[in-house]
Write an enzyme that holds these catalytic residues in place. Structure first.
Site, PDB file in Angstrom:
ATOM      1  CB  ALA A 105      23.841  40.475  42.817  1.00 32.08           C
ATOM      2  N   GLY A 106      25.729  37.541  41.046  1.00 35.57           N
ATOM      3  CA  GLY A 106      26.696  36.687  40.485  1.00 35.57           C
ATOM      4  C   GLY A 106      26.920  37.463  38.774  1.00 35.57           C
ATOM      5  CG  ASP A 154      20.216  43.159  42.669  1.00 31.92           C
ATOM      6  OD1 ASP A 154      19.779  44.013  42.407  1.00 31.92           O
ATOM      7  OD2 ASP A 154      20.515  41.644  42.264  1.00 31.92           O
ATOM      8  CB  ALA A 198      21.025  31.623  37.345  1.00 36.59           C
ATOM      9  CE  LYS A 209      21.360  40.113  44.630  1.00 33.10           C
ATOM     10  NZ  LYS A 209      19.542  39.171  44.784  1.00 33.10           N
ATOM     11  N   PRO A 230      28.183  31.658  42.573  1.00 34.25           N
ATOM     12  CG  PRO A 230      25.894  30.517  43.457  1.00 34.25           C
ATOM     13  CD  PRO A 230      27.215  31.001  43.833  1.00 34.25           C
TER      14      PRO A 230
HETATM   15  O1  C5P Z   1      17.342  44.546  36.849  1.00 34.08           O
HETATM   16  P1  C5P Z   1      17.288  43.735  36.394  1.00 34.08           P
HETATM   17  O2  C5P Z   1      18.326  43.613  35.021  1.00 34.08           O
HETATM   18  O3  C5P Z   1      18.270  42.820  36.968  1.00 34.08           O
HETATM   19  O4  C5P Z   1      15.992  42.841  36.627  1.00 34.08           O
HETATM   20  C1  C5P Z   1      15.625  41.234  35.938  1.00 34.08           C
HETATM   21  C2  C5P Z   1      14.248  41.480  36.092  1.00 34.08           C
HETATM   22  O5  C5P Z   1      13.489  41.195  37.550  1.00 34.08           O
HETATM   23  C3  C5P Z   1      13.874  42.313  35.422  1.00 34.08           C
HETATM   24  O6  C5P Z   1      13.544  41.917  34.218  1.00 34.08           O
HETATM   25  C4  C5P Z   1      12.138  42.126  36.327  1.00 34.08           C
HETATM   26  O7  C5P Z   1      11.480  40.942  35.619  1.00 34.08           O
HETATM   27  C5  C5P Z   1      12.598  41.738  37.609  1.00 34.08           C
HETATM   28  N1  C5P Z   1      12.258  42.616  38.351  1.00 34.08           N
HETATM   29  C6  C5P Z   1      11.646  43.428  39.344  1.00 34.08           C
HETATM   30  N2  C5P Z   1      11.769  44.193  39.849  1.00 34.08           N
HETATM   31  C7  C5P Z   1      12.459  44.904  39.960  1.00 34.08           C
HETATM   32  C8  C5P Z   1      13.588  43.511  39.873  1.00 34.08           C
HETATM   33  C9  C5P Z   1      13.985  43.423  39.098  1.00 34.08           C
HETATM   34  O8  C5P Z   1      10.512  42.989  38.368  1.00 34.08           O
HETATM   35  N3  C5P Z   1      12.796  45.524  41.699  1.00 34.08           N
END
Ligand code: C5P
Length: 303
Positions: free
Chosen positions: A106-107, A142, A102, A13, A100
């Site tokens: 959103a891999g 995501d 990181a 994405k 890729p």
């Molecule tokens: O949801 P996910 O585990 O992919 O998010 C990874 C990190 O990104 C979260 O732990 C948070 O630190 C940050 N994040 C955030 N706000 C969001 C999505 C992600 O702060 N809406």
């Protein structure tokens, strides 16, 4: 005869707009984003295995760098689906990655979404779509979008989706970086740069929605925006050069994808995308370059 292998293809994405609101008590940020699924795909193969357990192998992007246990979101997706359905997981997972790691595309989330779909079919669970979407949201913000695909507005922490009608295809160029960026670190840097100032409520730009509805790349190029870009640039200042090269060579718009460090460029058409891809490759400012169109469908069983 029982199905012995299921293959799922899942797209990356890009966030056409990422409007980040204030931090929430649960550590996430309230956001409004416009996701678009683009034609850069990972493939997840799930095979039955006689004994209980989950095994995982990875080839392609990030080979040798990713965890192969419950540190990997795909592994956790298989375990979560089995737990939800009250069964013991028994599966060999193999991921062939083109997205890729990181990279802000959103891999990892894509692999988790594909694993949910593949294991659901392999184990003949026929889990209702809403339940799969809820499991996806538990796995990461995501992940639901990777199942959904197309173009969609994401709210909450990104997991609540509303589809957006989009005309035609946009031609994207992606500049991949040598090393990834940690999503939590980029959000933390965004907070640091905001320095405790009041943050407006997140929103979607009308101009962007008009561009998507009309399939107008010129207007899209002018309206793409990412609130995490300043934070990604602060942690990786060299990304400014990547954006500059895209701009110098006539990209209609350029931005950091998600939490970065991949940079995404909107182009006029296939030929223009090729020109910009060649210029970025020749400039030496990035590890490699990919072209892709969007929107494309979300995770799908292909075999
Ligand atoms: O949801 P996910 O585990 O992919 O998010 C990874 C990190 O990104 C979260 O732990 C948070 O630190 C940050 N994040 C955030 N706000 C969001 C999505 C992600 O702060 N809406």
């Amino acid at each position: 005869m029982a199905t012995s292998s299921v293959t799922v293809r899942v797209p990356a994405k890009v966030n056409l707009q990422l409007s980040v609101g204030p931090g929430r008590p649960d550590g996430y940020h309230e956001l409004v984003t416009v996701f678009q699924a683009v034609g850069l795909f990972d493939e997840v193969v799930a095979r039955s295995r006689p004994e209980i357990g989950i095994s995982l192998t990875v080839t392609g992007e990030g080979e040798g760098l990713l965890p192969l246990d419950d540190g990997n979101l795909a592994y956790r997706a298989a375990a979560l689906l089995a737990e939800h359905q009250g069964i013991e997981p028994a599966v060999e997972l193999h991921i062939n990655k083109a997205i890729p790691i990181a990279g802000g595309m959103a891999g990892g989330s894509a692999d988790a979404a594909a694993t949910l779909l593949a294991c659901d079919a392999l184990w003949r669970l026929a889990t209702p779509r809403e339940e799969l979407m809820a499991l996806a949201a538990d796995l990461g913000s995501d992940v639901p979008f990777a199942l959904h695909g197309g173009t969609a507005i994401g709210t909450g922490r990104g997991e609540n989706l509303t589809p957006v009608l989009s005309r035609g295809s946009f031609h994207w160029v992606f500049a991949l970086a040598n090393a990834g960026l940690s999503t939590p670190a980029v959000y933390a840097e965004c907070d640091r740069l905001r320095g405790g100032r009041a943050v407006p409520e997140p929103y979607v730009s009308d101009m962007l929605m008009q561009a998507v509805r009309a399939g107008d790349p010129m207007l899209l190029g002018k309206s793409v925006h990412n609130d995490l870009q300043a934070a990604a640039l602060s942690l990786r200042p060299s990304l400014a050069q990547v954006l500059e090269v895209g701009d110098d060579f006539g990209a209609l718009g350029g931005l950091v994808s998600g939490s970065g460090p991949t940079c995404a460029f909107v182009t006029r058409d296939e030929e223009h995308a090729l020109d910009i891809a060649v210029a970025l490759t020749a400039s030496g400012v990035c590890r490699s370059v990919r072209r892709a169109t969007g929107p494309v469908a979300g995770a799908r069983i292909v075999g």
